[in-house]
Write a protein that holds these residues in place. Structure first.
Motif, mmCIF file in Angstrom:
data_model
loop_
_atom_site.group_PDB
_atom_site.id
_atom_site.type_symbol
_atom_site.label_atom_id
_atom_site.label_comp_id
_atom_site.label_asym_id
_atom_site.label_seq_id
_atom_site.Cartn_x
_atom_site.Cartn_y
_atom_site.Cartn_z
ATOM 1 N N MET A 288 38.098 32.109 13.961
ATOM 2 C CA MET A 288 39.239 31.478 14.586
ATOM 3 C C MET A 288 39.139 29.956 14.506
ATOM 4 S SD MET A 288 41.985 32.144 16.200
ATOM 5 C CE MET A 288 43.139 31.348 17.242
ATOM 6 N N SER A 289 37.932 29.436 14.621
ATOM 7 C CA SER A 289 37.786 27.982 14.582
ATOM 8 C C SER A 289 38.068 27.406 13.187
ATOM 9 C CB SER A 289 36.390 27.576 15.038
ATOM 10 O OG SER A 289 35.422 28.095 14.151
ATOM 11 N N ALA A 290 37.936 28.238 12.167
ATOM 12 C CA ALA A 290 38.233 27.767 10.814
ATOM 13 C C ALA A 290 39.723 27.470 10.652
ATOM 14 C CB ALA A 290 37.793 28.806 9.802
ATOM 15 N N LEU A 291 40.567 28.160 11.411
ATOM 16 C CA LEU A 291 42.006 27.912 11.333
ATOM 17 C C LEU A 291 42.363 26.509 11.805
ATOM 18 C CD1 LEU A 291 43.526 31.294 12.526
ATOM 19 C CD2 LEU A 291 43.469 30.356 10.234
ATOM 20 N N TYR A 292 41.599 25.963 12.719
ATOM 21 C CA TYR A 292 41.860 24.605 13.206
ATOM 22 C C TYR A 292 41.661 23.570 12.098
ATOM 23 C CZ TYR A 292 41.789 26.684 17.844
ATOM 24 O OH TYR A 292 42.061 27.445 18.937
ATOM 25 N N ILE A 293 40.875 23.907 11.107
ATOM 26 C CA ILE A 293 40.647 23.010 9.977
ATOM 27 C C ILE A 293 41.574 23.364 8.811
ATOM 28 C CG2 ILE A 293 38.963 22.313 8.237
ATOM 29 C CD1 ILE A 293 36.812 22.731 10.388
#
Length: 68
Positions: free
Chosen positions: A1-6
């Motif tokens: 999920m945190s990869a989507l922020y990038i």
């Protein structure tokens, strides 16, 4: 999920750059004459008829209104 922020902002930046690049190419005249280079390979440079056609095209290009 945190990869989507990038990945989402990076994708948006890439799309914005592609759109800017397309409009730059159109404004700079990259798409003005799409058929000329394709047809030019069919003629010899030494052919006097071809030379006359090039001269005629140059004259018509000089007389055409310039885009700003």
């Amino acid at each position: 999920m945190s990869a989507l922020y990038i990945l989402i902002p990076v994708a948006l930046v890439l799309v914005a750059f592609a759109i800017w690049l397309f409009f730059w190419a159109v404004d700079s005249g990259q798409y003005d004459d799409l058929d000329g280079p394709a047809h030019s390979i069919l003629f010899d440079d030494q052919d006097p008829k071809h030379k006359a056609a090039i001269d005629e095209a140059d004259q018509s290009a000089e007389q055409a209104p310039k885009r700003d």
